[in-house]
Scaffold this active site. Sequence first.
Site, short mmCIF file in Angstrom:
data_model
loop_
_atom_site.label_atom_id
_atom_site.label_comp_id
_atom_site.label_asym_id
_atom_site.label_seq_id
_atom_site.Cartn_x
_atom_site.Cartn_y
_atom_site.Cartn_z
N ARG A 47 36.81 38.69 41.93
CA ARG A 47 38.04 39.13 42.56
C ARG A 47 37.96 40.64 42.78
O ARG A 47 37.01 41.27 42.34
CB ARG A 47 39.27 38.74 41.72
CG ARG A 47 39.03 38.91 40.23
CD ARG A 47 40.17 39.41 39.49
NE ARG A 47 40.68 40.67 39.99
CZ ARG A 47 40.08 41.85 39.81
NH1 ARG A 47 38.96 41.97 39.13
NH2 ARG A 47 40.63 42.95 40.30
N ALA A 82 39.22 43.49 46.06
CA ALA A 82 39.05 43.48 47.51
C ALA A 82 37.58 43.67 47.95
O ALA A 82 37.05 42.90 48.75
CB ALA A 82 39.93 44.57 48.12
N ASP A 140 44.70 46.22 48.30
CA ASP A 140 44.16 45.01 48.93
C ASP A 140 44.31 45.08 50.45
O ASP A 140 43.48 44.55 51.17
CB ASP A 140 44.85 43.78 48.34
CG ASP A 140 44.31 43.54 46.93
OD1 ASP A 140 43.23 42.98 46.83
OD2 ASP A 140 44.94 44.00 45.96
N ASN A 165 49.31 45.36 47.25
CA ASN A 165 48.41 45.40 46.10
C ASN A 165 48.92 44.45 45.03
O ASN A 165 49.99 43.85 45.17
CB ASN A 165 48.30 46.84 45.57
CG ASN A 165 47.09 47.04 44.67
OD1 ASN A 165 45.97 46.72 45.06
ND2 ASN A 165 47.30 47.52 43.47
C1 RUB Z 1 43.70 42.13 43.52
C2 RUB Z 1 43.16 43.26 42.82
C3 RUB Z 1 43.96 44.44 42.72
C4 RUB Z 1 43.10 45.64 42.77
C5 RUB Z 1 42.63 46.07 44.11
O1 RUB Z 1 44.13 41.30 42.63
O2 RUB Z 1 42.08 43.19 42.31
O3 RUB Z 1 44.96 44.54 43.62
O4 RUB Z 1 43.85 46.65 42.24
O5 RUB Z 1 41.67 47.05 43.82
P1 RUB Z 1 43.37 39.95 42.31
P2 RUB Z 1 40.49 47.35 44.83
O6 RUB Z 1 43.02 40.11 40.89
O7 RUB Z 1 44.45 38.95 42.61
O8 RUB Z 1 42.20 39.85 43.20
O9 RUB Z 1 41.13 48.12 45.89
O10 RUB Z 1 39.49 48.17 44.13
O11 RUB Z 1 39.95 46.02 45.22
#
Ligand code: RUB
Length: 352
Positions: free
Chosen positions: A61, A63, A244, A254
């Site tokens: 997981r 982004a 995200d 996000n």
């Molecule tokens: C998404 C996720 C967060 C991060 C995005 O959630 O990881 O929003 O803060 O950070 P999930 P980045 O756990 O549902 O995937 O911008 O580094 O991806």
Amino acid sequence: MHSKVEGLVHSFKEQSLLLPVWYEDNSVKILNQKKLPFYREILEFTDAHAVAQAIKDMNIRGAGAIGIAATYGIYLEARKSGYNIRDIMAAADCLKQSRPTALNLFTTINEIILHIAENPTNVEEALEDKICEILQRQLDFEYRIADHGAELIADGDRILTHCHSGALAGSGYGGRVISVLRRAKEQGKDIHVYTCETRPYFTGARITVYELEKLGINHTLITDGMSGYLMQKGLIDKVLVGSDRVAANGDLINKVGTYLHAVAAKANNIPFYTATSSHTIDYSLDNALEYEVEYRSEDEILRLHDTPITLEGTQTLHPSFDITPNHLITSIITEKGIILPCYTQNLKKVKQ
Ligand code: RUB
């Protein structure tokens, strides 16, 4: 003989990056984030559908990381099929269905497909080149986000973050948020991070803590509802989160909970920053206030692993993301520099 992509993966491994996903021995390898920090389980996939399922299941997981996983998923299917365009397109479609919110997944897949369409006579070479370009660029973005973001961090800062935006959510250096924190520490700044546990998967407690510990960055774990109180008490100097998806006007989509931290930050005159990159800015979305975020299974909040935490049959609601309006965001950190309001105007400078 190694392909170009395999050669690049090999060099990433030699750079002691913390890789969330890589390609090796004709398979996509994913570090199972659901098992961290207690077990380092490597999952192995030999078709793109299984990679898509791993993204749906949150084994990987973040982004940036899911965009990279999709890249390797397409590569896997391309090699298996002898670079058959129909099979590559089918893999791309399937991977696009895996998670709806993080924009990187779609921008990355679309970029690959477009490049193949433009080079139909040598799909193999076109794909190898494009994938290497994407992988190298994503990592370069992390270094540049680190450089720009660290300018905002002062010696002694106490920084709140939410969920996990680190190496395992990105390319291996520190993703977006942890790249900034890592660089600040490398510059000799004494920082302290308050990390929210982040329900329902405890991504902050399990993965942010894991990375901060590895990097030797001082940190304190709190539950998601504690941030406002800590801000009132003067214990937080800055809030820094990942992203995200960012709308053209700077509205931020996000991990759910982000908005509440932003409201509390505004009420306490604390700067709120998001770290992002040009591939996460959705220029087709004028603003995000009406954006339909992903709703996930109620099981994810009814149970902790297999153990129920409430009465069977309790009604739940599980939006996985929320929306932070642009007026709550002090500035946006990108690979091209720090972007200040007015975002509708200034984010145009980041466009590729
Ligand atoms: C998404 C996720 C967060 C991060 C995005 O959630 O990881 O929003 O803060 O950070 P999930 P980045 O756990 O549902 O995937 O911008 O580094 O991806």
